[in-house]
Design a protein around this motif. Structure first.
Motif, PDB file in Angstrom:
ATOM      1  N   PHE A  71       2.355   7.442   1.846  1.00 51.12           N
ATOM      2  CA  PHE A  71       3.437   7.015   0.968  1.00 51.12           C
ATOM      3  C   PHE A  71       3.562   5.501   1.081  1.00 51.12           C
ATOM      4  O   PHE A  71       3.654   4.964   2.179  1.00 51.12           O
ATOM      5  N   ALA A  80      11.751   8.499  -1.893  1.00 50.23           N
ATOM      6  CA  ALA A  80      11.892   8.727  -3.340  1.00 50.23           C
ATOM      7  C   ALA A  80      10.549   8.466  -4.016  1.00 50.23           C
ATOM      8  O   ALA A  80      10.067   7.332  -4.039  1.00 50.23           O
ATOM      9  N   VAL A  81       9.974   9.513  -4.563  1.00 51.69           N
ATOM     10  CA  VAL A  81       8.627   9.414  -5.149  1.00 51.69           C
ATOM     11  C   VAL A  81       8.715   8.991  -6.611  1.00 51.69           C
ATOM     12  O   VAL A  81       9.416   9.611  -7.402  1.00 51.69           O
ATOM     13  N   GLU A  82       8.005   7.943  -6.955  1.00 51.04           N
ATOM     14  CA  GLU A  82       7.975   7.478  -8.339  1.00 51.04           C
ATOM     15  C   GLU A  82       6.604   7.683  -8.981  1.00 51.04           C
ATOM     16  O   GLU A  82       6.499   7.815 -10.186  1.00 51.04           O
ATOM     17  N   GLU A  83       5.577   7.645  -8.163  1.00 51.90           N
ATOM     18  CA  GLU A  83       4.212   7.789  -8.681  1.00 51.90           C
ATOM     19  C   GLU A  83       3.375   8.661  -7.756  1.00 51.90           C
ATOM     20  O   GLU A  83       3.493   8.568  -6.544  1.00 51.90           O
ATOM     21  N   TYR A 125       1.412   8.408  -2.637  1.00 53.25           N
ATOM     22  CA  TYR A 125       2.638   8.427  -3.425  1.00 53.25           C
ATOM     23  C   TYR A 125       3.249   7.049  -3.336  1.00 53.25           C
ATOM     24  O   TYR A 125       3.133   6.374  -2.307  1.00 53.25           O
ATOM     25  N   LYS A 126       3.865   6.629  -4.424  1.00 54.44           N
ATOM     26  CA  LYS A 126       4.542   5.336  -4.415  1.00 54.44           C
ATOM     27  C   LYS A 126       5.992   5.535  -4.771  1.00 54.44           C
ATOM     28  O   LYS A 126       6.340   6.423  -5.557  1.00 54.44           O
ATOM     29  N   GLY A 127       6.840   4.697  -4.234  1.00 58.31           N
ATOM     30  CA  GLY A 127       8.254   4.777  -4.561  1.00 58.31           C
ATOM     31  C   GLY A 127       9.046   3.932  -3.587  1.00 58.31           C
ATOM     32  O   GLY A 127       8.596   2.862  -3.180  1.00 58.31           O
TER      33      GLY A 127
END
Lengths: 139, 139
Positions: free
Chosen positions: A88, B117-120, A125-127
């Motif tokens: 992440f 919090a996952v955005e991508e 995952y990005k965020g």
DNA sequence: AAACAATATTGTAATCATTACAAATGTGCA
DNA sequence: TGCACATTTGTAATGATTACAATATTGTTT
């Protein structure tokens, strides 16, 4: 398994610099950049060159003793943990976190996908990370 | 949906340059780099600036009208297809291929993983593509 | 232990993708 | 028409990474 054994296991001849860099990767699971590795080590190894850090990390990746994470477009991160897991990336603080592998178990064993020879699996995952989310909600 | 509608849909004011760049992304599913987009368009738009290409692609990504793929450490690739899918990167020819999404369906709906919090979601594979594998086996 | 070859490390100088910035241009509206 | 604002452009930085050649280290042979 100690650091020297690990290097030898991956066909890497141990040297003072290689041991120090691998040691750093093994004891700091922060997915550091080359620059971060250099900065962390240059105090205790004043003669260490940044080129050596780059060369050595590249050697580790080529020998599959470390992973290169291209999760951030600014710079490359390195991971001494080569076991199958996900990541992440927090776009706020820039840190990389480990996550258990998120894919299907079957997938990890597949050597081909649609005719392509698979050598590496990258799931990330990005965020906004937990800590940054909590800080933000206080504002 | 045409290109202009697509831009407006993502809150992007259409301009000649933006339309041309989005048009290129929609009709060339090759995951081009900024430079490739520039090279492809500069003949028909001689005044186009590389800075505009970079700015525009960044705008698309910010507005979620395109994806930024950091699959290759040399340069960033862009994808006009924002639907959930995976990628394969060939370390020989450098091309990026689309694959159906390889993750669990449930995962795609999760907004949080371990509190982050996952955005991508990015799933990609590295290796040697089908074509390069076949070429290699002829040698 | 000296001499030698092979390998590893170092420092400096490129490279090159990307970004900063300020000037120039275009657009919409009073 | 003219003015405010957004967009585009060209040029000059930036900064991570790599190329390269000199130096140092290591292992081996006599």
């Amino acid at each position: 398994m100690n650091t020297v054994e690990r290097l030898v296991e991956y066909g890497i001849k141990p040297s003072v610099q290689r041991i120090a860099i691998m040691e750093y990767l093994m004891t700091h699971r922060t997915h550091p950049t080359a620059d971060e590795v250099y900065m962390a080590l240059c105090d205790s190894m004043p003669t260490l060159s940044k080129t050596t850090v780059y060369n050595t990390l590249k050697l580790f990746v080529d020998q599959q003793a470390a992973l290169m994470l291209t999760i951030n477009d600014k710079n490359v991160h390195f991971d001494g943990d080569t076991s199958l897991h996900s990541h992440f990336f927090c776009r706020k603080c820039g840190r990389v976190f480990d996550l258990p592998f998120s894919g299907k178990k079957r997938e990890a064993r597949e050597l081909q996908i649609e005719g392509h020879a698979v050598e590496e699996i990258h799931h990330y995952y990005k965020g906004i990370c937990k800590e940054c989310s909590e800080k933000e909600s206080l504002v």
